[in-house]
Design an enzyme around this catalytic site. Structure first.
Site, PDB file in Angstrom:
ATOM      1  N   TYR A   1      -1.668  -0.421  10.116  1.00  0.00           N
ATOM      2  CA  TYR A   1      -2.031  -1.052   8.779  1.00  0.00           C
ATOM      3  C   TYR A   1      -1.036  -0.743   8.028  1.00  0.00           C
ATOM      4  O   TYR A   1      -0.279  -1.735   7.432  1.00  0.00           O
ATOM      5  CB  TYR A   1      -3.228  -0.292   8.239  1.00  0.00           C
ATOM      6  CG  TYR A   1      -3.548  -0.265   6.655  1.00  0.00           C
ATOM      7  CD1 TYR A   1      -3.855  -1.780   6.147  1.00  0.00           C
ATOM      8  CD2 TYR A   1      -3.168   0.436   5.815  1.00  0.00           C
ATOM      9  CE1 TYR A   1      -4.085  -2.022   4.832  1.00  0.00           C
ATOM     10  CE2 TYR A   1      -3.484  -0.012   4.247  1.00  0.00           C
ATOM     11  CZ  TYR A   1      -3.797  -1.166   3.985  1.00  0.00           C
ATOM     12  OH  TYR A   1      -3.858  -1.404   2.476  1.00  0.00           O
TER      13      TYR A   1
ATOM     14  N   SER B   1       0.873  -1.222   0.025  1.00  0.00           N
ATOM     15  CA  SER B   1      -0.003  -0.175   0.194  1.00  0.00           C
ATOM     16  C   SER B   1       0.880   1.216   0.072  1.00  0.00           C
ATOM     17  O   SER B   1       2.011   1.280   0.611  1.00  0.00           O
ATOM     18  CB  SER B   1      -0.946   0.011   1.038  1.00  0.00           C
ATOM     19  OG  SER B   1      -1.317   1.386   1.711  1.00  0.00           O
TER      20      SER B   1
HETATM   21  N1  LIG Z   1      -8.607  -0.208  -2.256  1.00  0.00           N
HETATM   22  C1  LIG Z   1      -7.335   0.347  -1.924  1.00  0.00           C
HETATM   23  O1  LIG Z   1      -7.416   1.481  -2.031  1.00  0.00           O
HETATM   24  C2  LIG Z   1      -6.055  -0.154  -1.580  1.00  0.00           C
HETATM   25  C3  LIG Z   1      -5.119   0.553  -1.568  1.00  0.00           C
HETATM   26  C4  LIG Z   1      -3.802  -0.040  -0.971  1.00  0.00           C
HETATM   27  C5  LIG Z   1      -3.865  -1.228  -0.708  1.00  0.00           C
HETATM   28  N2  LIG Z   1      -4.862  -2.161  -0.795  1.00  0.00           N
HETATM   29  C6  LIG Z   1      -4.524  -3.425  -0.610  1.00  0.00           C
HETATM   30  O2  LIG Z   1      -5.435  -4.096  -1.592  1.00  0.00           O
HETATM   31  C7  LIG Z   1      -5.860  -5.480  -1.423  1.00  0.00           C
HETATM   32  C8  LIG Z   1      -7.069  -5.594  -1.615  1.00  0.00           C
HETATM   33  O3  LIG Z   1      -8.091  -4.384  -1.062  1.00  0.00           O
HETATM   34  P1  LIG Z   1      -9.428  -4.164  -1.321  1.00  0.00           P
HETATM   35  O4  LIG Z   1      -9.721  -2.663  -1.620  1.00  0.00           O
HETATM   36  O5  LIG Z   1     -10.065  -4.991  -2.596  1.00  0.00           O
HETATM   37  O6  LIG Z   1     -10.173  -4.355  -0.005  1.00  0.00           O
HETATM   38  P2  LIG Z   1     -11.396  -5.455   0.383  1.00  0.00           P
HETATM   39  O7  LIG Z   1     -11.581  -5.364   1.948  1.00  0.00           O
HETATM   40  O8  LIG Z   1     -12.434  -5.263  -0.560  1.00  0.00           O
HETATM   41  O9  LIG Z   1     -10.855  -6.915  -0.159  1.00  0.00           O
HETATM   42  C9  LIG Z   1      -9.947  -7.834   0.697  1.00  0.00           C
HETATM   43  C10 LIG Z   1     -10.801  -9.201   0.865  1.00  0.00           C
HETATM   44  O10 LIG Z   1     -10.080 -10.003   1.755  1.00  0.00           O
HETATM   45  C11 LIG Z   1     -11.082 -10.733   2.540  1.00  0.00           C
HETATM   46  N3  LIG Z   1     -10.264 -11.291   3.800  1.00  0.00           N
HETATM   47  C12 LIG Z   1      -9.821 -10.241   4.719  1.00  0.00           C
HETATM   48  N4  LIG Z   1      -9.050 -11.034   5.591  1.00  0.00           N
HETATM   49  C13 LIG Z   1      -8.936 -12.364   5.012  1.00  0.00           C
HETATM   50  C14 LIG Z   1      -8.686 -13.341   5.556  1.00  0.00           C
HETATM   51  N5  LIG Z   1      -7.897 -13.654   6.640  1.00  0.00           N
HETATM   52  N6  LIG Z   1      -8.648 -14.566   4.747  1.00  0.00           N
HETATM   53  C15 LIG Z   1      -9.472 -14.624   3.391  1.00  0.00           C
HETATM   54  N7  LIG Z   1     -10.100 -13.567   3.161  1.00  0.00           N
HETATM   55  C16 LIG Z   1      -9.913 -12.550   3.900  1.00  0.00           C
HETATM   56  C17 LIG Z   1     -12.015  -9.864   2.846  1.00  0.00           C
HETATM   57  O11 LIG Z   1     -13.128 -10.681   3.365  1.00  0.00           O
HETATM   58  C18 LIG Z   1     -12.386  -9.024   1.507  1.00  0.00           C
HETATM   59  O12 LIG Z   1     -13.504  -9.440   0.715  1.00  0.00           O
HETATM   60  C19 LIG Z   1      -5.850  -5.520   0.312  1.00  0.00           C
HETATM   61  O13 LIG Z   1      -4.422  -5.974   0.701  1.00  0.00           O
HETATM   62  C20 LIG Z   1      -5.776  -4.103   0.618  1.00  0.00           C
HETATM   63  O14 LIG Z   1      -4.963  -3.755   1.656  1.00  0.00           O
HETATM   64  C21 LIG Z   1      -5.945  -1.551  -1.301  1.00  0.00           C
END
Ligand SMILES: NC(=O)c1ccc[n+]([C@@H]2O[C@H](COP(=O)([O-])OP(=O)(O)OC[C@H]3O[C@@H](n4cnc5c(N)ncnc54)[C@H](O)[C@@H]3O)[C@@H](O)[C@H]2O)c1
Length: 331
Positions: free
Chosen positions: A155, A130
């Site tokens: 985080y 991130s």
């Molecule tokens: N969306 C953003 O702006 C953003 C920015 C930086 C980093 N990220 C990273 O990108 C990745 C995806 O983010 P996103 O926006 O799709 O988030 P999101 O929360 O929509 O998706 C994450 C998914 O992982 C699942 N999950 C969480 N813990 C889990 C576990 N222990 N076992 C199995 N499943 C699990 C959740 O149910 C969720 O559906 C994450 O790692 C997040 O930290 C996202």
């Protein structure tokens, strides 16, 4: 795309859904796992899965990456070529209230993924980091060469830890690893906890939106399709630089490379919703950063692609999905 068997963790999540959809609809065999946690509206996750399950190359399993036995069994059975780890406890602000959720999914879950890849060799492990690892770095744009050892939220600390853990496994076991620092990803089927989504909910309901740091913030908003296109191109990118041949490890920023001021972002959203938001201006929130701005020179050079969707176009697409999904008639 070569016919690979790919594991996408967090497949019911925002990025995981879009990536699984893109890959599976191009004929790649995708197995998606997710714990379907209740961090935000689970119905949205079920609805995303409903779409994915209509694609013949996509299979879903409800697996928590913290469950080492279930994960090991899955890896032994499926023999994945590529693993894309997107499962994580996301969100900066929630890490203030629920720190252990981050330790579980982002640290325990991640070591389980690394161990599974060590014991069942894969051609490539891609994982989500991130932009938050940059903390309040002053030097812009943020380069992967910058120091990132001053996270300002738990985080961010867990995401930085993921990069370090991945580095050690790439060095020790020669597992090819690509870490991706995403910059504020937004778009249709997005995350209700993120500002563009929660602001939309409030504007639609005529409620006041809370504007932190009195609106003096900037974000490098990155449209979801730009993220998934870049990931698809990275899957088969060889580890062929001298450093990568020595140690198969690399990191990329994936951001729009065009930070947008918070107040401009709000007025663009208001324009698409056809409604102005009452605003309450507040001080900076704990854990937040003032600005994000991605240097994407490496990404551009290596995959000949850069995110290009403007905030106007991207928010327009989000708002039209939102109205359709929630059956809302605005202007
Ligand atoms: N969306 C953003 O702006 C953003 C920015 C930086 C980093 N990220 C990273 O990108 C990745 C995806 O983010 P996103 O926006 O799709 O988030 P999101 O929360 O929509 O998706 C994450 C998914 O992982 C699942 N999950 C969480 N813990 C889990 C576990 N222990 N076992 C199995 N499943 C699990 C959740 O149910 C969720 O559906 C994450 O790692 C997040 O930290 C996202």
């Amino acid at each position: 795309m070569i016919s690979y068997k790919i594991l996408v963790t967090g497949a019911a999540g925002f990025v995981g859904f879009h990536l699984s959809k893109l890959l599976a609809s191009k004929g790649v065999s995708v197995i998606g796992i997710d714990s379907l946690n209740e961090y935000y509206d689970v119905q949205l996750k079920f609805d995303r899965l409903k779409i994915l399950k209509e694609i013949s190359n996509f299979t879903f399993r409800c697996v928590n990456i913290c469950d080492k036995d279930a994960l090991d069994e899955l890896f032994q059975k499926e023999k994945f070529d590529v693993v894309i780890n997107l499962a994580a406890q996301a969100g900066v602000r929630y890490s203030i209230d629920k720190p252990y959720k981050y330790i579980d999914s982002n640290l325990i879950g991640f070591i389980n993924i690394l161990e599974a890849c060590r014991n069942n060799p894969v051609k490539h492990l891609i994982y989500a980091s991130s932009s938050s690892v940059y903390g309040n770095t002053i030097e812009v744009p943020f380069s992967v060469k910058n120091r990132t050892d001053e996270p300002v939220s738990l985080y961010a600390a867990t995401k930085k830890a993921n990069e370090m853990m991945a580095h050690s496994y790439a060095a020790l076991y020669k597992i090819p690893m690509t870490g991706l620092r995403f910059f504020t990803v937004y778009g249709p089927w997005g995350r209700p906890d993120m500002a563009y989504f929660s602001f939309t909910n409030k504007i639609v309901n005529g409620e006041t939106i809370q504007v932190y740091n009195h609106g003096d913030m900037e974000r490098d908003f990155t449209y979801i399709d730009d993220i998934t296109t870049a990931i698809e191109k990275l899957i088969n990118l060889p580890f062929d630089t001298p450093e990568e041949q020595d140690k198969p490890y690399r990191l990329f920023n994936i951001g729009n490379n065009k930070p947008v001021r918070l107040m401009d972002f709000i007025s663009t959203l208001e324009k698409h919703l056809g409604k102005e938001a009452p605003k309450k201006f507040l001080p900076m929130q704990k854990g937040d950063v003032y600005r994000t701005y991605a240097d994407i020179t490496d990404l551009e050079t290596r995959i000949n692609f850069k995110p290009h969707t403007s905030i106007d176009e991207g928010l327009g697409k989000f708002v039209s999905w939102y109205k359709d999904y929630y059956k809302i008639k605005l202007v």
